[in-house]
Design an enzyme around this catalytic site. Structure first.
Site, PDB file in Angstrom:
ATOM      1  N   PHE A 159       0.732  -1.382  -0.118  1.00 49.02           N
ATOM      2  CA  PHE A 159       0.175  -0.035  -0.082  1.00 49.02           C
ATOM      3  C   PHE A 159       0.810   1.171   0.000  1.00 49.02           C
ATOM      4  CE2 PHE A 159      -2.485   3.334   2.289  1.00 49.02           C
ATOM      5  CZ  PHE A 159      -3.433   3.538   1.511  1.00 49.02           C
ATOM      6  N   GLY A 160       0.634   1.883  -1.089  1.00 50.89           N
ATOM      7  CA  GLY A 160       1.491   3.282  -1.129  1.00 50.89           C
ATOM      8  C   GLY A 160       0.706   4.513  -0.913  1.00 50.89           C
ATOM      9  N   TYR A 161       0.998   5.450  -0.248  1.00 50.65           N
ATOM     10  CA  TYR A 161       0.246   6.692   0.358  1.00 50.65           C
ATOM     11  C   TYR A 161       0.987   7.920  -0.075  1.00 50.65           C
ATOM     12  CZ  TYR A 161       3.039   6.151   4.314  1.00 50.65           C
ATOM     13  OH  TYR A 161       4.512   5.889   5.073  1.00 50.65           O
ATOM     14  N   GLY A 162       2.333   7.927  -0.455  1.00 54.60           N
ATOM     15  CA  GLY A 162       3.186   8.990  -1.071  1.00 54.60           C
ATOM     16  C   GLY A 162       3.842   8.761  -2.201  1.00 54.60           C
ATOM     17  N   SER A 163       5.071   8.715  -2.368  1.00 62.30           N
ATOM     18  CA  SER A 163       5.770   8.591  -3.374  1.00 62.30           C
ATOM     19  C   SER A 163       5.582   7.441  -3.883  1.00 62.30           C
ATOM     20  CB  SER A 163       7.358   8.859  -3.137  1.00 62.30           C
ATOM     21  OG  SER A 163       7.986   8.132  -2.278  1.00 62.30           O
TER      22      SER A 163
ATOM     23  N   GLU B  55      12.609   2.602   2.197  1.00 65.84           N
ATOM     24  CA  GLU B  55      11.892   3.130   3.043  1.00 65.84           C
ATOM     25  C   GLU B  55      12.430   3.143   4.767  1.00 65.84           C
ATOM     26  OE1 GLU B  55       9.166   4.949   2.017  1.00 65.84           O
ATOM     27  OE2 GLU B  55       9.723   4.448   0.059  1.00 65.84           O
TER      28      GLU B  55
END
Length: 178
Positions: free
Chosen positions: A10-14, A87
């Site tokens: 799950f990605g929420y930024g870059s 990350e």
């Protein structure tokens, strides 16, 4: 550090606009219990020690719409290892398996990176402080402002409106700083 293995990320930024993983599917999804916030001091990718930037993290409370990527089976481990390298600098995040409600109605468990509130890089900044960092910081991956603008644009392209992010990007663009 042990890897949390999952078929989904799950990605929420870059990660939305620069996932750097091999995937065969990407869908909008929502994580409940966390919201997107500029709360991680960046002295590597989007800033320096002298002029730190700020990047997004998931922080407790609310919910967050982002993108869930289904990883390719044959390269899943390699993709997750790559994400950890990217990350997990200085343990600013806590790798977490989160329940994600996909746009198509299904629910999956996805690897995501939650802000580590015990890490010294975790910061609660005011909106003017966030804006100042976004406008002036540059790191190895480029200007901090581009990080915010790209995230906002990628969400908008998918029909997602994040009011706080939109307000910051509007103010960044109004300053005209490049």
């Amino acid at each position: 550090m042990d890897l949390l293995l999952s078929d989904w990320v799950f990605g929420y930024g870059s990660l939305i606009w620069n996932p750097e993983v091999e995937f065969d599917r990407s869908l909008l999804g929502r994580v409940h219990g966390y919201h997107r916030a500029f709360c991680i001091r960046s002295t590597h990718y989007r800033g320096t020690a002298e002029r730190p930037g700020v990047v997004l993290g998931l922080v407790r409370g609310g919910s967050c719409v982002g993108v869930a990527f289904r990883l390719l089976r044959h390269s899943r481990r390699r993709s997750i290892e790559r994400l950890y390298e990217r990350e997990m600098l200085n343990d600013v995040y806590v790798p977490t398996l989160a329940a994600v409600s996909l746009h198509d109605g299904r629910q999956v468990r996805a690897l995501t990176f939650v802000a580590n509130p015990t890490n010294p890089a975790f910061q609660r900044l005011t909106e003017p402080e966030i804006l100042a960092r976004l406008a002036s910081s540059v790191g190895q991956r480029g200007p901090n402002r581009d990080y915010a603008i790209n995230t906002h644009q990628s969400l908008q392209d998918r029909g997602v409106h994040d009011a706080r992010l939109a307000r910051l990007v509007y103010q960044l663009k109004a300053t005209g700083v490049r």
